[in-house]
Enzyme design. Sequence first.
Site, PDB file in Angstrom:
ATOM      1  CB  SER A  98      -0.776  -0.017   1.182  1.00 49.77           C
ATOM      2  OG  SER A  98      -1.318   1.256   1.679  1.00 49.77           O
ATOM      3  NE  ARG A 136     -15.961  -9.719 -47.540  1.00 51.56           N
ATOM      4  CZ  ARG A 136     -15.390  -8.600 -47.458  1.00 51.56           C
ATOM      5  NH1 ARG A 136     -15.144  -8.193 -46.285  1.00 51.56           N
ATOM      6  NH2 ARG A 136     -14.977  -8.050 -48.659  1.00 51.56           N
TER       7      ARG A 136
END
Lengths: 382, 382, 382, 382
Positions: free
Chosen positions: C272, C311
């Site tokens: 931390s 497509r």
Amino acid sequence: MSDLLRTRPSSTAAALALFDDAATIGHALAFEAALARAEAAEGLIARDTADTIVSVCASLRIDPAHLAEEATLAGTLAIPLVNRLRAAVGGEAGDAVHKGATSQDVADTVLMLQAKAATELLRNDLDRVCAALYALADRHAATPAIGRTLLQDAMPVGFGLRLAQAAGGIDNAAHRLGAEVSANAKIQFGGAAGTRARLDGKGAAIARRMADDLGLAAGVPWHARRVGVAAIASSLGIVIGALGKLARDVSLLAQNAVGEAREPAITGRGGSSAMAHKRNPTGCQITLSAAIRAPGLVASMLSGLPQEEERGLGGWQAEGPMLADLFLLAAGSAEAMAVVVEGLEIDQTAIARNLAAAGVGADIGESESIVAAILAHHRKSD
Amino acid sequence: MSDLLRTRPSSTAAALALFDDAATIGHALAFEAALARAEAAEGLIARDTADTIVSVCASLRIDPAHLAEEATLAGTLAIPLVNRLRAAVGGEAGDAVHKGATSQDVADTVLMLQAKAATELLRNDLDRVCAALYALADRHAATPAIGRTLLQDAMPVGFGLRLAQAAGGIDNAAHRLGAEVSANAKIQFGGAAGTRARLDGKGAAIARRMADDLGLAAGVPWHARRVGVAAIASSLGIVIGALGKLARDVSLLAQNAVGEAREPAITGRGGSSAMAHKRNPTGCQITLSAAIRAPGLVASMLSGLPQEEERGLGGWQAEGPMLADLFLLAAGSAEAMAVVVEGLEIDQTAIARNLAAAGVGADIGESESIVAAILAHHRKSD
Amino acid sequence: MSDLLRTRPSSTAAALALFDDAATIGHALAFEAALARAEAAEGLIARDTADTIVSVCASLRIDPAHLAEEATLAGTLAIPLVNRLRAAVGGEAGDAVHKGATSQDVADTVLMLQAKAATELLRNDLDRVCAALYALADRHAATPAIGRTLLQDAMPVGFGLRLAQAAGGIDNAAHRLGAEVSANAKIQFGGAAGTRARLDGKGAAIARRMADDLGLAAGVPWHARRVGVAAIASSLGIVIGALGKLARDVSLLAQNAVGEAREPAITGRGGSSAMAHKRNPTGCQITLSAAIRAPGLVASMLSGLPQEEERGLGGWQAEGPMLADLFLLAAGSAEAMAVVVEGLEIDQTAIARNLAAAGVGADIGESESIVAAILAHHRKSD
Amino acid sequence: MSDLLRTRPSSTAAALALFDDAATIGHALAFEAALARAEAAEGLIARDTADTIVSVCASLRIDPAHLAEEATLAGTLAIPLVNRLRAAVGGEAGDAVHKGATSQDVADTVLMLQAKAATELLRNDLDRVCAALYALADRHAATPAIGRTLLQDAMPVGFGLRLAQAAGGIDNAAHRLGAEVSANAKIQFGGAAGTRARLDGKGAAIARRMADDLGLAAGVPWHARRVGVAAIASSLGIVIGALGKLARDVSLLAQNAVGEAREPAITGRGGSSAMAHKRNPTGCQITLSAAIRAPGLVASMLSGLPQEEERGLGGWQAEGPMLADLFLLAAGSAEAMAVVVEGLEIDQTAIARNLAAAGVGADIGESESIVAAILAHHRKSD
């Protein structure tokens, strides 16, 4: 056929009533009545024709099951409903029904009327949540407790700061929802292609009259411009997530090994079919469950935004049930958390024990002034 | 209070019936009856006790509205339902009701019974879609048409290739769903903490008997291991998306300026409240709408996977309504597209005209052999 | 311009390398080389032409930054890449480059090659997770611990049962992913409109050769049939969610007030910036973070399924980055949890203390036999 | 290792630069410098200590690759960055670095600085889109065109109405985004547990100074109160969806059989690797692709809202990359559509031909006045 069990415990009876068949049909008929009144006022149809339509709208009884079957075939509720209304009115007046309107005008207006009513219901419970939380936050602002970050004991906090932060998020979310609904719960009236054709140039005036009549905002047609609906949906998702944050915290604090807070004991609530000794955090369950369900609904609302041309195929038709679900989940969560926080049991002994175990002292920094700042912001924005 | 209009036209009456209150209560009582039978067979409870429980399960009438209210308070359907069943059975036999089971055992088993029934219903319509599409693909495999890519005219294709590709996707998705439901629609029987405690070591045997009795797969408890449910949900999302691809194509081909195919004319379907001349692609609308709604539901199912410890808070409770919604949307889409493709109107003149306009010849390459390969794969996998 | 910090700590360097520019360009050139070889073998182009192309593919150096700029303008990577390759090959051989192929053939094949490589990498870490978890589950199967349901103490369980359940979910998810990738990581080769035109009827044979060459499955073109890609994506979402369930449990067990298990202490990890005493569950953080991100990616993959005609426009183009993200998140989570479970610290004293505090005895029911059944299933399926 | 190809064509170089490693490290150092200045101004650290820190922040060079590796281990960027800064500053001044801050303070502030810069970039392109669209809408307001609903020819509209509607949605979405960023792009400064401890009660004053210094809004810490970030994310999702609506329409109008509008011809853009004659709608492709990707990202942002206690595990860590992706997609779409609409080719002959073919006359109703109303609203809100 009833479907109540699928809607509970995630929502409330009051919220469900706002979106049920009776409400939907009622709003659709209110649209047609408002349209007739507005068109008469603008001289498009005769006053007594409008009176007849309005009167039939008030008295017409429609069987939801039959209507649902026909709506499925037609792809929309409005077509069979208008057909029935026309038949019930009859004659030339019947031809004047729904004049210049399209199915989507009805569907969107109904949805906005429901959004408005549901927001009012919801705001009431959100206010309850905030009021109770702020009061608790104020009371416990100076109570030292162990703060937890990344699910590990970290440094001390004022116990009330945790509650104030949760309340601040809910408060902010509630205001955003209110603002978005005020701005976007608009009348829809554009006709077949959104041009307000065949209305003698009175379309805008008719729309304004209808908006006033029905208590909605006025504006141009928005058939394929769905950002307003998407914004309402997102706001609901944020409300539910903000409630979820509170539920997450209460459920973590209520763990047996933590024990700093727990839901109130209510007869019939939170029991277990297998373990009589348990008190399950049922309110948190309802809310965390909603917080899992809501984001997907918001995503689907957003993915429907690119709707085709004047009125789209599939996009707006998907929105109605999803927006209803979001309101239902929000209402269920807000009511559940209102009950939770109004009766929240806070265990000061456990708070003190957990803080002592952490061994990091009791310096709560500026917790009290942060709580005060959150409360002051709340008072100002209300 | 009825909610039919929110569920239509997106689903069908047949599918809705599989998830309605009567079906849910019926499955829950079937669970309790199967449990009693299995526990008697394994010697945990007396045979005549089981007979009594089974008999009451068969005759008990429960008002859904009352049950829903109590379920809301309890946070789960099973608690008030078991309370009623115990009271109706009475005495010592009453105490034997639900022995060794927990609420989630009931809820999950009910959900899997509904999943199984809905899959069967759905597969029937998916088979209809595939059969009709493959037949059309075969018939039109050699018909030169302009192929379109990125929404622009590109190079020629066999018209049937487009249909075969759509069918192949749906077919593949249907098989995946079938496989996932077969593998994952399992009995849930683990008791309070998933250990099958207090069953004299007969828990696994009881679970196997219950699975056989109810027509589900057997296995260990899966209270907090939700990958199977998530896989069923994802499979449904893929089915709906595959149907959406077909709906997208049909709706594009049905545009007035294209006109190569359109939905069949059906009385009462696809009309417009404002334009009598229109034939709206209502089946495509239902399906495209479902394809917008489903992905969010799948996301929410997946986001609920990290459930807490032995049985989670909020996660599994969220799944039931969402899985039901996915099945309902899939069923609505499959039925809609079955009607569309069984009556699909193909306009060879328009196909030829559009191809000629593109000016890229008529070389359809290996379209026919690709169609044949897709058909052969289909025949092999069935 | 580097973007590494946005990709960390959520993924690993090894996984990122599979999807970086060098890998992408390498796979695209491998596609073109395999195509040339296959077309020469089928007599479509001359052998020495193919040799030249293959040789240039092996030696061509392309600057990713320039290529990216041109790809943005072209809307696809393949066009500028093929242009460079053609220019580098030169002359008539240059004209033979990319013969009969389309941009999407390249893009989809590249994606499938990356999917296959990433699945292998991922499976290795998933195997590590399962192996370590099953070993722990076996060792602690009979250790009584308090089971927790709805985040409340419930009834006793074998501590190993919790681990076995988590492992079983991951195992099942890993198998599903493997099966879907095997089935769906296919060569894409269809040409402009997916018909394999202008290949003298040799298209299918060329595709088979390319598939063999590149180590992919063979099959017909699937340009607009995206169910396979969607299934891979869903499987990844389920893998990540299953890892997330493990991370949820470890992080809950590691809470200071619970203390039954915690992540291993690793220098530089889980510290931390403000609290030196903390050991943050960093592996769980990475995994829970991925479990939040993945469901949305899966939803977006599914919402792209209804692609247009031969497509589509936008749909398949969206898939690449999202599928990559899913693999990257899965790889990051799997590696993180492998480290966590391989070094998991289990505190038997805390387990005993928490069980005693619950006061519900120590009957762990059939925990051991359920663990054994999960282990047996694992051994059978491997 | 570069990853440029995964980020293109979906975003732009300018947007990517705002979120790249250099920008991230630069913002993080700016946070530390602003903190030092503010703490000196409030008397917490010596003025010359602050000067040293500020000076090192300005000159420190950090290798992103090394930092990324360490960030992966630490689970956060801030820890290794602060370590380097401390080492570079050295001595007692080094101890004063990052005083009272926590990793998340840095991470969140960096994210908000990036959000602010990206919003400015984005607004510029959104303004371009709106300006061009409104001008076209005005010019073509009275041009009769066939309106299309549910993808079928419906009734006439003014061609400009369609454009004005699309612009109105984008405009509204842009304003919402601007408002949310203004309100929520706040400094994060709360320290380890969000209490501003160990700052001699000067925490709020320091935060205000830092906010002024960095150009962010001030306010209380919001470590676990993520509604503001969620609101920014939702607003971006709505912006992208609104652009998607425009892209949907342009791509439909550009179909060969329709031909009413098409993207401008730009060298190198929209070509095809297989078909030289094609002009692909590449700008629409980029935008529709973004509109598929964004909703899932928003869902994931919302699903992370229920973060644990003072600072959560996994939730906020997931937000950074997702918010960046949303900004990148929005920027790519806005730029793409700006190019499209600024050069949009409108074919009046095709418009007239399609209208005539529909055979529904040319009554465009109130199209012109609706366009005028949308334009007036735009002018007022700017």
